[in-house]
Scaffold this active site. Sequence first.
Site, PDB file in Angstrom:
ATOM      1  NE  ARG A  97      -1.400   2.185   3.011  1.00 17.95           N
ATOM      2  CZ  ARG A  97      -0.363   2.847   3.525  1.00 17.95           C
ATOM      3  NH1 ARG A  97       0.314   3.726   2.819  1.00 17.95           N
ATOM      4  NH2 ARG A  97       0.026   2.642   4.777  1.00 17.95           N
ATOM      5  CB  SER A  98       4.171   2.062   1.534  1.00 20.70           C
ATOM      6  OG  SER A  98       3.926   2.155   2.890  1.00 20.70           O
ATOM      7  CD  GLU A 140      16.159  18.283   4.556  1.00 22.01           C
ATOM      8  OE1 GLU A 140      16.938  18.813   5.382  1.00 22.01           O
ATOM      9  OE2 GLU A 140      15.841  18.798   3.457  1.00 22.01           O
ATOM     10  CB  CYS A 246       1.507  15.850  -1.194  1.00 23.38           C
ATOM     11  SG  CYS A 246       2.052  17.026  -2.422  1.00 23.38           S
ATOM     12  NE  ARG A 251      -0.213  13.699   7.483  1.00 25.05           N
ATOM     13  CZ  ARG A 251       0.112  14.903   7.953  1.00 25.05           C
ATOM     14  NH1 ARG A 251      -0.797  15.854   8.046  1.00 25.05           N
ATOM     15  NH2 ARG A 251       1.354  15.164   8.323  1.00 25.05           N
ATOM     16  CD  GLN A 287     -17.965 -15.325  30.431  1.00 24.39           C
ATOM     17  OE1 GLN A 287     -17.392 -14.601  31.237  1.00 24.39           O
ATOM     18  NE2 GLN A 287     -19.075 -15.945  30.712  1.00 24.39           N
ATOM     19  CD  GLU A 371       1.908  10.145   4.321  1.00 28.96           C
ATOM     20  OE1 GLU A 371       1.579  11.322   4.529  1.00 28.96           O
ATOM     21  OE2 GLU A 371       2.142   9.681   3.195  1.00 28.96           O
TER      22      GLU A 371
HETATM   23  P1  TGC Z   1       2.218  25.258   9.914  1.00 31.72           P
HETATM   24  O1  TGC Z   1       2.594  26.633  10.372  1.00 31.72           O
HETATM   25  O2  TGC Z   1       1.093  24.571  10.580  1.00 31.72           O
HETATM   26  O3  TGC Z   1       1.925  25.293   8.355  1.00 31.72           O
HETATM   27  C1  TGC Z   1       2.859  25.849   7.430  1.00 31.72           C
HETATM   28  C2  TGC Z   1       2.074  26.375   6.229  1.00 31.72           C
HETATM   29  O4  TGC Z   1       1.404  25.295   5.583  1.00 31.72           O
HETATM   30  C3  TGC Z   1      -0.026  25.510   5.577  1.00 31.72           C
HETATM   31  N1  TGC Z   1      -0.640  24.208   5.765  1.00 31.72           N
HETATM   32  C4  TGC Z   1      -1.234  23.545   4.799  1.00 31.72           C
HETATM   33  N2  TGC Z   1      -1.465  23.842   3.512  1.00 31.72           N
HETATM   34  C5  TGC Z   1      -2.088  22.917   2.746  1.00 31.72           C
HETATM   35  N3  TGC Z   1      -2.459  21.705   3.215  1.00 31.72           N
HETATM   36  C6  TGC Z   1      -2.231  21.380   4.503  1.00 31.72           C
HETATM   37  N4  TGC Z   1      -2.568  20.175   4.956  1.00 31.72           N
HETATM   38  C7  TGC Z   1      -1.607  22.301   5.361  1.00 31.72           C
HETATM   39  N5  TGC Z   1      -1.227  22.298   6.657  1.00 31.72           N
HETATM   40  C8  TGC Z   1      -0.634  23.466   6.894  1.00 31.72           C
HETATM   41  C9  TGC Z   1      -0.264  26.465   6.734  1.00 31.72           C
HETATM   42  O5  TGC Z   1      -1.448  27.213   6.554  1.00 31.72           O
HETATM   43  C10 TGC Z   1       0.973  27.360   6.642  1.00 31.72           C
HETATM   44  O6  TGC Z   1       0.804  28.241   5.550  1.00 31.72           O
HETATM   45  P2  TGC Z   1       1.424  29.729   5.617  1.00 31.72           P
HETATM   46  O7  TGC Z   1       0.976  30.342   4.335  1.00 31.72           O
HETATM   47  O8  TGC Z   1       0.848  30.345   6.852  1.00 31.72           O
HETATM   48  O9  TGC Z   1       2.904  29.539   5.707  1.00 31.72           O
HETATM   49  O10 TGC Z   1       3.550  24.362   9.945  1.00 31.72           O
HETATM   50  P3  TGC Z   1       4.443  23.894  11.169  1.00 31.72           P
HETATM   51  O11 TGC Z   1       5.862  24.152  10.781  1.00 31.72           O
HETATM   52  O12 TGC Z   1       3.943  24.451  12.470  1.00 31.72           O
HETATM   53  O13 TGC Z   1       4.267  22.300  11.168  1.00 31.72           O
HETATM   54  C11 TGC Z   1       3.029  21.731  11.303  1.00 31.72           C
HETATM   55  C12 TGC Z   1       3.098  20.188  11.356  1.00 31.72           C
HETATM   56  C13 TGC Z   1       4.015  19.734  12.459  1.00 31.72           C
HETATM   57  C14 TGC Z   1       1.707  19.748  11.685  1.00 31.72           C
HETATM   58  C15 TGC Z   1       3.500  19.607  10.034  1.00 31.72           C
HETATM   59  O14 TGC Z   1       4.703  20.083   9.607  1.00 31.72           O
HETATM   60  C16 TGC Z   1       3.456  18.100  10.018  1.00 31.72           C
HETATM   61  O15 TGC Z   1       2.445  17.572   9.592  1.00 31.72           O
HETATM   62  N6  TGC Z   1       4.532  17.337  10.428  1.00 31.72           N
HETATM   63  C17 TGC Z   1       4.603  15.900  10.220  1.00 31.72           C
HETATM   64  C18 TGC Z   1       5.536  15.627   9.067  1.00 31.72           C
HETATM   65  C19 TGC Z   1       5.041  14.544   8.145  1.00 31.72           C
HETATM   66  O16 TGC Z   1       3.903  14.149   8.177  1.00 31.72           O
HETATM   67  N7  TGC Z   1       5.904  14.080   7.308  1.00 31.72           N
HETATM   68  C20 TGC Z   1       5.539  13.094   6.331  1.00 31.72           C
HETATM   69  C21 TGC Z   1       6.652  12.828   5.352  1.00 31.72           C
HETATM   70  S1  TGC Z   1       6.121  11.895   3.958  1.00 31.72           S
HETATM   71  C22 TGC Z   1       5.899  10.357   4.530  1.00 31.72           C
HETATM   72  O17 TGC Z   1       5.979  10.066   5.661  1.00 31.72           O
HETATM   73  C23 TGC Z   1       5.553   9.370   3.490  1.00 31.72           C
HETATM   74  S2  TGC Z   1       5.359   7.787   4.069  1.00 31.72           S
HETATM   75  C24 TGC Z   1       4.487   7.248   2.735  1.00 31.72           C
HETATM   76  C25 TGC Z   1       4.255   5.837   2.655  1.00 31.72           C
HETATM   77  O18 TGC Z   1       5.207   5.047   2.518  1.00 31.72           O
HETATM   78  O19 TGC Z   1       3.021   5.478   2.593  1.00 31.72           O
HETATM   79  P1  FAD Z   2      11.060  12.785  14.965  1.00 33.00           P
HETATM   80  O1  FAD Z   2      10.431  13.951  14.324  1.00 33.00           O
HETATM   81  O2  FAD Z   2      12.485  12.912  15.405  1.00 33.00           O
HETATM   82  O3  FAD Z   2      10.164  12.403  16.235  1.00 33.00           O
HETATM   83  C1  FAD Z   2      10.640  11.535  17.271  1.00 33.00           C
HETATM   84  C2  FAD Z   2       9.566  11.515  18.382  1.00 33.00           C
HETATM   85  O4  FAD Z   2       9.390  12.847  18.891  1.00 33.00           O
HETATM   86  C3  FAD Z   2       8.199  11.074  17.846  1.00 33.00           C
HETATM   87  O5  FAD Z   2       7.584  10.258  18.813  1.00 33.00           O
HETATM   88  C4  FAD Z   2       7.429  12.380  17.702  1.00 33.00           C
HETATM   89  O6  FAD Z   2       6.028  12.197  17.842  1.00 33.00           O
HETATM   90  C5  FAD Z   2       8.011  13.189  18.843  1.00 33.00           C
HETATM   91  N1  FAD Z   2       7.893  14.639  18.606  1.00 33.00           N
HETATM   92  C6  FAD Z   2       8.456  15.384  17.624  1.00 33.00           C
HETATM   93  N2  FAD Z   2       8.078  16.657  17.728  1.00 33.00           N
HETATM   94  C7  FAD Z   2       7.238  16.735  18.789  1.00 33.00           C
HETATM   95  C8  FAD Z   2       6.483  17.772  19.394  1.00 33.00           C
HETATM   96  N3  FAD Z   2       6.477  19.022  18.908  1.00 33.00           N
HETATM   97  N4  FAD Z   2       5.735  17.480  20.494  1.00 33.00           N
HETATM   98  C9  FAD Z   2       5.693  16.204  20.980  1.00 33.00           C
HETATM   99  N5  FAD Z   2       6.373  15.188  20.448  1.00 33.00           N
HETATM  100  C10 FAD Z   2       7.129  15.441  19.363  1.00 33.00           C
HETATM  101  N6  FAD Z   2       9.315  10.592   4.649  1.00 33.00           N
HETATM  102  C11 FAD Z   2       9.275  11.117   3.393  1.00 33.00           C
HETATM  103  O7  FAD Z   2       9.492  12.311   3.198  1.00 33.00           O
HETATM  104  N7  FAD Z   2       8.976  10.306   2.324  1.00 33.00           N
HETATM  105  C12 FAD Z   2       8.723   8.981   2.458  1.00 33.00           C
HETATM  106  O8  FAD Z   2       8.436   8.288   1.477  1.00 33.00           O
HETATM  107  C13 FAD Z   2       8.792   8.405   3.759  1.00 33.00           C
HETATM  108  N8  FAD Z   2       8.638   7.062   3.932  1.00 33.00           N
HETATM  109  C14 FAD Z   2       8.872   6.512   5.155  1.00 33.00           C
HETATM  110  C15 FAD Z   2       8.906   5.113   5.308  1.00 33.00           C
HETATM  111  C16 FAD Z   2       9.200   4.546   6.532  1.00 33.00           C
HETATM  112  C17 FAD Z   2       9.277   3.059   6.662  1.00 33.00           C
HETATM  113  C18 FAD Z   2       9.402   5.372   7.680  1.00 33.00           C
HETATM  114  C19 FAD Z   2       9.681   4.784   9.034  1.00 33.00           C
HETATM  115  C20 FAD Z   2       9.372   6.749   7.554  1.00 33.00           C
HETATM  116  C21 FAD Z   2       9.132   7.331   6.286  1.00 33.00           C
HETATM  117  N9  FAD Z   2       9.180   8.724   6.110  1.00 33.00           N
HETATM  118  C22 FAD Z   2       9.102   9.277   4.856  1.00 33.00           C
HETATM  119  C23 FAD Z   2       9.555   9.595   7.225  1.00 33.00           C
HETATM  120  C24 FAD Z   2       8.447   9.842   8.253  1.00 33.00           C
HETATM  121  O9  FAD Z   2       7.507  10.742   7.740  1.00 33.00           O
HETATM  122  C25 FAD Z   2       9.105  10.353   9.537  1.00 33.00           C
HETATM  123  O10 FAD Z   2       9.770   9.235  10.128  1.00 33.00           O
HETATM  124  C26 FAD Z   2       8.105  10.948  10.487  1.00 33.00           C
HETATM  125  O11 FAD Z   2       7.548  12.139   9.980  1.00 33.00           O
HETATM  126  C27 FAD Z   2       8.725  11.241  11.876  1.00 33.00           C
HETATM  127  O12 FAD Z   2       9.960  11.891  11.751  1.00 33.00           O
HETATM  128  P2  FAD Z   2      11.248  11.319  12.547  1.00 33.00           P
HETATM  129  O13 FAD Z   2      11.357   9.872  12.259  1.00 33.00           O
HETATM  130  O14 FAD Z   2      12.388  12.191  12.198  1.00 33.00           O
HETATM  131  O15 FAD Z   2      10.889  11.470  14.076  1.00 33.00           O
END
Ligand code: TGC
Ligand code: FAD
Length: 392
Positions: A97-98, A140, A246, A251, A287, A371
């Site tokens: 699915r990823s 990163e 995105c 999500r 149970q 995510e």
């Molecule tokens: P924040 O100040 O809340 O927002 C920055 C700017 O972005 C706007 N915004 C959005 N715009 C469009 N869609 C959304 N969903 C948006 N959410 C926020 C917001 O309005 C703002 O705009 P502007 O114009 O004011 O600058 O940003 P923050 O720096 O406080 O961070 C918020 C936080 C922590 C919630 C966000 O950065 C976050 O979601 N962190 C988690 C990182 C994450 O999910 N990484 C995923 C990496 S990809 C991945 O994991 C792929 S795995 C895929 C797989 O294998 O299936």
């Molecule tokens: P960190 O951000 O270092 O977090 C460590 C711990 O601290 C977590 O428990 C977190 O919840 C906690 N924490 C952080 N900040 C706070 C806060 N403000 N308050 C309270 N707690 C906090 N990324 C991509 O860009 N593309 C991909 O395709 C992708 N694929 C992935 C596939 C796999 C198998 C995995 C494991 C990860 C993948 N990721 C990808 C990265 C993924 O999105 C990150 O691992 C995730 O966003 C968390 O970042 P981190 O691992 O650096 O943890």
Amino acid sequence: MKPDLFEAPDYYNLDDLLTDEHKLVRDAARQWVKREVSPIIEEYAQKAEFPEQIIKGLAEIGAFGPYIPVEYGGAGLDQISYGLIMQEIERGDSGVRSTASVQSSLVMYPIYAYGSDQQRQKYLPKLATGQYMGCFGLTEPDFGSNPGGMVTNFKDQGDHYLLNGAKLWISNSPFADIAVVWAKNEEGRIHGLIVERGMEGFSTPETHNKWSLRASATGELIFDNVKIPKENLLPGKTGLGAPLGCLDSARYGIAWGAIGAAMDCYDTALRYAKERVQFGKPIAGFQLQQKKLAEMITEITKAQLLAFRLGQLKNEGKASTAQISMAKRNNVDMAIRIAREARQILGGMGITGEYSIMRHMMNLESVITYEGTHDIHLLITGADITGLSAFK
Ligand code: TGC
Ligand code: FAD
């Protein structure tokens, strides 16, 4: 591994709410998973390899760009169909699915939503058929939950851009043909760039030793003075909101996908409990086992209703980031808890590769982290309901 006898639980007759098209799409994906994924997935997870031979089939069931318009090679389906496809694929394996999530929501979606028409024409049809595979570089080494701090950057060199930096934990990176990469320009503004395999200075080393998502290839993206043609910059949107947009789509797919993993664990545990005899009767008659199973089907049903309503909101263009975040968090948490309980119902057999439960359980440890971690999603809900961001 045991033959795939999966029967989908539908305790609240959700099928009655689906259209004929939804059911057709869902059933095609379900049959494909039974035929092509279930028989091989345990072996690939054990050897920590992505089964590349399933790429063509994924494309054929519409898993690459389900909601991307037909004119760009997508399936042109609605958001509920997209969710159902993700559910069925993750029923087989979260790693598979990823691959589909990344291709659809993190590669095709940004090219479709933020790309030029030339970029759409060049990449989308090939991504839809699996001729090109893509990956998404946001995370990163020093910036995971806080992607806005990223240091990967590009400089304008007149006729091209020069890209430097590194991305970590990137699904599909070891075999991807293209990467959608998020990097800062000289003013510190985030942009998306399409990086192609073969560009000088671009490498994608694989990350080994994972105990989770073993049938998915994960790696790094390294940019060492990579020359990027100017036409590879995504022109339509800049700032952190561009990659976060995105993530909304991916999500959403995960909220459905996690239901698939949970349904598989529940179905396996229910069947086992009815067959396994201890103290002279099936353990399903005790149970404590019934409590586990009753709680599982309750939580699955609640998650199904949440995903379905979110799908309706998505179809109407009304689903907020916070609503999507809640569904991702709730449904993945639900699935991982069910996997742990289901594993116990199988006793010692539950830890073996004869059954899918332990693999789902290990996979879900990644799904609850990527995510946006579970805690980050709690804080997104917290900020939404209080108006106070915990991140600032
Ligand atoms: P924040 O100040 O809340 O927002 C920055 C700017 O972005 C706007 N915004 C959005 N715009 C469009 N869609 C959304 N969903 C948006 N959410 C926020 C917001 O309005 C703002 O705009 P502007 O114009 O004011 O600058 O940003 P923050 O720096 O406080 O961070 C918020 C936080 C922590 C919630 C966000 O950065 C976050 O979601 N962190 C988690 C990182 C994450 O999910 N990484 C995923 C990496 S990809 C991945 O994991 C792929 S795995 C895929 C797989 O294998 O299936
Ligand atoms: P960190 O951000 O270092 O977090 C460590 C711990 O601290 C977590 O428990 C977190 O919840 C906690 N924490 C952080 N900040 C706070 C806060 N403000 N308050 C309270 N707690 C906090 N990324 C991509 O860009 N593309 C991909 O395709 C992708 N694929 C992935 C596939 C796999 C198998 C995995 C494991 C990860 C993948 N990721 C990808 C990265 C993924 O999105 C990150 O691992 C995730 O966003 C968390 O970042 P981190 O691992 O650096 O943890």
